[in-house]
Design a protein around this motif. Sequence first.
Motif, mmCIF file in Angstrom:
data_model
loop_
_atom_site.group_PDB
_atom_site.id
_atom_site.type_symbol
_atom_site.label_atom_id
_atom_site.label_comp_id
_atom_site.label_asym_id
_atom_site.label_seq_id
_atom_site.Cartn_x
_atom_site.Cartn_y
_atom_site.Cartn_z
ATOM 1 N N ALA A 1 -0.528 9.303 2.918
ATOM 2 C CA ALA A 1 -1.310 8.067 3.031
ATOM 3 C C ALA A 1 -1.901 8.103 4.432
ATOM 4 C CB ALA A 1 -0.431 6.844 2.841
ATOM 5 N N GLU A 2 -3.146 7.700 4.557
ATOM 6 C CA GLU A 2 -3.812 7.787 5.856
ATOM 7 C C GLU A 2 -4.766 6.622 6.051
ATOM 8 O OE1 GLU A 2 -5.657 11.606 5.506
ATOM 9 O OE2 GLU A 2 -7.199 10.886 4.165
ATOM 10 N N TRP A 3 -5.070 6.363 7.308
ATOM 11 C CA TRP A 3 -5.976 5.291 7.682
ATOM 12 C C TRP A 3 -6.394 5.494 9.116
ATOM 13 C CZ3 TRP A 3 -0.863 4.970 6.549
ATOM 14 C CH2 TRP A 3 0.007 4.623 7.581
ATOM 15 N N ILE A 4 -7.296 4.653 9.563
ATOM 16 C CA ILE A 4 -7.812 4.706 10.932
ATOM 17 C C ILE A 4 -7.495 3.367 11.583
ATOM 18 C CG2 ILE A 4 -9.903 4.885 12.345
ATOM 19 C CD1 ILE A 4 -11.132 6.446 9.932
ATOM 20 N N VAL B 1 0.840 -1.205 0.000
ATOM 21 C CA VAL B 1 0.000 0.000 0.000
ATOM 22 C C VAL B 1 0.873 1.252 0.000
ATOM 23 C CG1 VAL B 1 -1.602 1.381 1.406
ATOM 24 C CG2 VAL B 1 -2.026 -1.077 1.046
ATOM 25 N N LEU B 2 1.898 1.272 0.848
ATOM 26 C CA LEU B 2 2.770 2.446 0.920
ATOM 27 C C LEU B 2 3.558 2.646 -0.374
ATOM 28 C CD1 LEU B 2 4.001 2.268 4.616
ATOM 29 C CD2 LEU B 2 2.048 3.523 3.650
ATOM 30 N N ARG B 3 4.006 1.563 -0.990
ATOM 31 C CA ARG B 3 4.690 1.674 -2.288
ATOM 32 C C ARG B 3 3.732 2.223 -3.348
ATOM 33 N NH1 ARG B 3 7.691 -2.627 -0.514
ATOM 34 N NH2 ARG B 3 6.329 -4.258 -1.296
ATOM 35 N N TYR B 4 2.521 1.726 -3.352
ATOM 36 C CA TYR B 4 1.484 2.190 -4.290
ATOM 37 C C TYR B 4 1.246 3.686 -4.113
ATOM 38 C CZ TYR B 4 -3.247 2.478 -6.342
ATOM 39 O OH TYR B 4 -4.353 2.822 -7.077
ATOM 40 N N ALA B 5 1.127 4.119 -2.868
ATOM 41 C CA ALA B 5 0.920 5.547 -2.584
ATOM 42 C C ALA B 5 2.098 6.365 -3.104
ATOM 43 C CB ALA B 5 0.738 5.756 -1.081
ATOM 44 N N ASN C 1 -1.474 -4.788 18.007
ATOM 45 C CA ASN C 1 -0.574 -5.329 16.982
ATOM 46 C C ASN C 1 -0.487 -4.404 15.777
ATOM 47 O OD1 ASN C 1 0.041 -7.585 18.525
ATOM 48 N ND2 ASN C 1 -1.569 -8.823 17.595
ATOM 49 N N ALA C 2 -1.637 -3.903 15.328
ATOM 50 C CA ALA C 2 -1.632 -2.979 14.188
ATOM 51 C C ALA C 2 -0.914 -1.684 14.559
ATOM 52 C CB ALA C 2 -3.059 -2.687 13.738
ATOM 53 N N ILE C 3 -1.185 -1.163 15.736
ATOM 54 C CA ILE C 3 -0.530 0.073 16.177
ATOM 55 C C ILE C 3 0.981 -0.106 16.194
ATOM 56 C CG2 ILE C 3 -0.200 1.610 18.171
ATOM 57 C CD1 ILE C 3 -3.262 1.180 18.710
ATOM 58 N N ALA C 4 1.441 -1.233 16.713
ATOM 59 C CA ALA C 4 2.889 -1.486 16.767
ATOM 60 C C ALA C 4 3.484 -1.539 15.362
ATOM 61 C CB ALA C 4 3.166 -2.785 17.520
ATOM 62 N N ALA D 1 4.870 5.760 10.979
ATOM 63 C CA ALA D 1 3.596 6.471 10.829
ATOM 64 C C ALA D 1 3.370 7.382 12.027
ATOM 65 C CB ALA D 1 2.448 5.470 10.697
ATOM 66 N N VAL D 2 2.707 8.511 11.777
ATOM 67 C CA VAL D 2 2.420 9.501 12.824
ATOM 68 C C VAL D 2 0.941 9.401 13.185
ATOM 69 C CG1 VAL D 2 2.376 11.965 13.354
ATOM 70 C CG2 VAL D 2 4.232 11.021 11.959
#
Length: 157
Positions: free
Chosen positions: A116-119, A104-108, A126-129, A136-137
């Motif tokens: 690139a953003e998400w929730i 996804v990040l390469r695509y962006a 696990n996802a946060i880590a 990511a900020v």
Amino acid sequence: MKPLIRFAKKQDMPQVLELIRELAVFENEPDAVEVTVAELEEQGFGTTPLFKCFVAEIDKTIVGMALVYFRFSTWKGKTVHLEDLVVKNAYRGKGIGTLLYNNVLRYANEHGVRRAEWIVLDWNKNAIAMYEKSGAVFQKNWWLVEMSKEHLETFTE
């Protein structure tokens, strides 16, 4: 076995919907999914596709997916939004989510977006880590706001 990460095809949408439903269960919203296979096929592969979907495939079985779409920010211009990233429960912890996320990040980046953003749910450690490890900020002063179809109908009457 290392998964093949590729763009989804129209015929993948039944398996993608299964993953969406699995994500809803994981997020404690088992009855929240209203989208259908037909909608995913039309909205992702019709005349004006609204999203792109990456899938992780092992032995012809889709075990993970990441669905993205372009947005426009008045501050940044073109951005990519990662709507959902999910890996089947039996395949979690094997790096598949990281592979999808990296794609996804390469695509962006390949599309020259400025963000690139998400929730992510605050309890999904696990996802946060994974996101923190990537640099990511987290925007902790912003609130997610939404209005359901029913509320939209009531408001506009």
